[in-house]
Motif scaffolding. Sequence first.
Motif, short mmCIF file in Angstrom:
data_model
loop_
_atom_site.label_atom_id
_atom_site.label_comp_id
_atom_site.label_asym_id
_atom_site.label_seq_id
_atom_site.Cartn_x
_atom_site.Cartn_y
_atom_site.Cartn_z
N ALA A 1 0.82 -1.21 0.00
CA ALA A 1 0.00 0.00 0.00
C ALA A 1 0.86 1.26 0.00
CB ALA A 1 -0.93 -0.01 1.22
N GLY A 2 2.13 1.11 0.42
CA GLY A 2 3.00 2.29 0.49
C GLY A 2 2.83 3.07 1.78
N ALA A 3 2.41 2.39 2.85
CA ALA A 3 2.26 3.07 4.15
C ALA A 3 3.63 3.21 4.81
CB ALA A 3 1.33 2.27 5.05
N ALA A 4 3.84 4.33 5.47
CA ALA A 4 5.08 4.52 6.24
C ALA A 4 4.99 3.68 7.50
CB ALA A 4 5.26 5.99 6.59
N MET A 5 6.07 2.95 7.82
CA MET A 5 6.08 2.11 9.02
C MET A 5 7.11 2.65 10.02
SD MET A 5 5.84 -1.75 7.48
CE MET A 5 6.94 -1.55 6.08
N ALA A 6 6.69 2.71 11.27
CA ALA A 6 7.62 3.09 12.35
C ALA A 6 7.72 1.93 13.32
CB ALA A 6 7.13 4.35 13.05
N VAL A 7 8.73 1.98 14.18
CA VAL A 7 8.98 0.94 15.18
C VAL A 7 9.20 1.64 16.51
CG1 VAL A 7 10.59 -0.86 15.93
CG2 VAL A 7 10.04 -0.62 13.50
N ALA A 8 8.54 1.12 17.58
CA ALA A 8 8.70 1.76 18.89
C ALA A 8 8.73 0.70 19.98
CB ALA A 8 7.56 2.75 19.13
N THR A 9 9.07 1.12 21.20
CA THR A 9 9.17 0.13 22.29
C THR A 9 7.81 -0.21 22.91
OG1 THR A 9 9.46 1.83 23.99
CG2 THR A 9 11.48 0.91 22.98
N ASP A 10 6.84 0.73 22.88
CA ASP A 10 5.58 0.56 23.62
C ASP A 10 5.89 0.37 25.11
OD1 ASP A 10 2.84 0.37 24.10
OD2 ASP A 10 2.66 -1.70 23.44
N CYS A 11 7.00 0.91 25.58
CA CYS A 11 7.41 0.67 26.98
C CYS A 11 6.23 0.86 27.93
CB CYS A 11 8.54 1.63 27.34
SG CYS A 11 9.04 1.44 29.07
N ASN A 12 5.81 -0.23 28.56
CA ASN A 12 4.71 -0.20 29.53
C ASN A 12 4.85 -1.43 30.42
OD1 ASN A 12 2.59 -2.43 29.01
ND2 ASN A 12 2.98 -1.68 26.94
N PRO A 13 4.24 -1.40 31.61
CA PRO A 13 4.50 -2.48 32.56
C PRO A 13 3.79 -3.79 32.24
CG PRO A 13 2.92 -0.94 33.47
CD PRO A 13 3.39 -0.34 32.18
N GLY A 14 2.77 -3.75 31.36
CA GLY A 14 1.96 -4.94 31.17
C GLY A 14 2.31 -5.77 29.95
N SER A 15 2.40 -5.11 28.79
CA SER A 15 2.59 -5.88 27.57
C SER A 15 3.95 -5.68 26.93
CB SER A 15 1.49 -5.54 26.55
OG SER A 15 1.66 -4.22 26.09
N SER A 16 4.75 -4.75 27.44
CA SER A 16 6.06 -4.52 26.81
C SER A 16 7.01 -3.78 27.75
CB SER A 16 5.87 -3.72 25.50
OG SER A 16 7.07 -3.66 24.77
N PRO A 17 7.50 -4.46 28.78
CA PRO A 17 8.41 -3.79 29.71
C PRO A 17 9.81 -3.66 29.10
CG PRO A 17 7.97 -6.02 30.45
CD PRO A 17 7.16 -5.82 29.20
N LEU A 18 9.87 -2.89 28.03
CA LEU A 18 11.06 -2.83 27.17
C LEU A 18 11.62 -1.41 27.18
CD1 LEU A 18 12.88 -3.96 24.86
CD2 LEU A 18 11.03 -3.42 23.28
N THR A 19 12.88 -1.29 27.54
CA THR A 19 13.51 0.03 27.52
C THR A 19 14.71 0.03 26.59
OG1 THR A 19 14.63 -0.63 29.54
CG2 THR A 19 12.77 0.89 29.78
N SER A 20 14.60 -0.71 25.48
CA SER A 20 15.68 -0.71 24.49
C SER A 20 15.07 -0.58 23.10
CB SER A 20 16.48 -2.01 24.58
OG SER A 20 17.36 -2.10 23.47
N LEU A 21 15.29 0.59 22.49
CA LEU A 21 14.80 0.76 21.12
C LEU A 21 15.67 -0.05 20.14
CD1 LEU A 21 12.57 2.12 19.49
CD2 LEU A 21 14.03 4.14 19.27
N LEU A 22 16.93 -0.28 20.51
CA LEU A 22 17.78 -1.13 19.66
C LEU A 22 17.25 -2.56 19.63
CD1 LEU A 22 21.40 0.06 20.56
CD2 LEU A 22 20.07 0.62 18.53
N LEU A 23 16.79 -3.06 20.77
CA LEU A 23 16.23 -4.41 20.77
C LEU A 23 14.92 -4.44 19.96
CD1 LEU A 23 16.45 -7.33 21.57
CD2 LEU A 23 15.47 -6.78 23.81
#
Length: 405
Positions: free
Chosen positions: A310-332
Amino acid sequence: MAVPGVRIWRNARLASMDAERPSLGLIDKGAIMADATGRILFAGLEADLPASAGAEVTDCEGRWITPGLIDCHTHLVFGGDRAHEFEMRLGGASYEEIARAGGGILSTVKATRAASADDLFASADRRLAMLMSEGVTSIEIKSGYGLRIDTELRQLAVARRLGQERPVTVRTTFLGAHALPPEFAGNADGYIDLVTGPDLMRRLADEKLADAVDVFCEGIGFSAEQSRLVFEAAKAAGLPVKIHAEQLSNLHGAALAASFGALSADHLEHLDEAGAQALAKAGTVAVLLPGAFYFIRETRVPPVDLLRAAGAAMAVATDCNPGSSPLTSLLLALNMACTLFRLTPEEALLGVTRHAAKALGLQAEAGMLRAGLWCDLAIWEIERPAELCYRMGFNPLWRRVWRGS
Ligand code: DI6
Ligand code: FE
């Protein structure tokens, strides 16, 4: 002639992410010059660098420079943690079952309401430091764990304070429609009335408490119709919108958000073809959150092929949150976007720079190495940009620059 406040980074390889250059906008033998206000004056071939006697010069010794990374979807400010639920899930309970049993988001709401602004600041500050140590220079932070006007505003104020006290750009998002608070059990429409109140929305806009408005459109969140009401209220107050959509089921929230010209639609595991096309047509960024997919052991991957087609722009993020993504690494998150969702390293890297900027409405300020934009840089000890996606748990950041210093 000395040029006060001018800084130069030379002898570098640039992954400029500039939309006017192909692919990652690579410039070998590159240099960057910033003015005293922290804007880029020049980004290009070192041979073309304008004369500037007296500038402070950093020799990058052939290292790579990318724009400072942008984490465009986080819930960074919250109280408590959910390690106990992690144990329950390992014992067999699903994310949805825990949420329906009063755990999940609501347990974090309880802890967030009980926390002082200083406590919230201190815990979020530690998470922010982790992200910044990997070259993050802009971050979005949502409310949504207060679920009362006073505690939602407290979360937003803490997010703003992080942006005032730390060298990072913070964009705040009001996510009052994240979950139904216990006071409104059985009365979701009543809660939506509260969240969409014109006084509240106007206050969010006028007092610059929120830069955007988000809603969790999901079976365990709010319906498409309720999401529409939130968007209409935001629009009336002049605030741009975003959506958590198609994470666990397909309520067609992404297409709804696109019809409001949303900045982004996020998660999207259950997105269909019409949804992907609606995003592309509206210029709404598709934000992919592999940390949440991994942590709640989703099995359905977002339809990256449909988004590409479709040609949609895609971004990637951590969604850092305590329930579904306790992630503090954008590199990961970059690594996961490639391994789990099959993004190319090029797509993933554009997803934490140029496209992430667009997801925050910051495309005129950040996300590319180009004259006129903020001089936010991440300088890396790597041999090629794909290395940022390839490694796991390794941080090759050499220097981080925010607004020129
Ligand atoms: N989707 C998510 O993945 C997070 N919020 C949302 O709307 C989960 C938040 C939580 O479980 O605390
Ligand atoms: Fe989220």
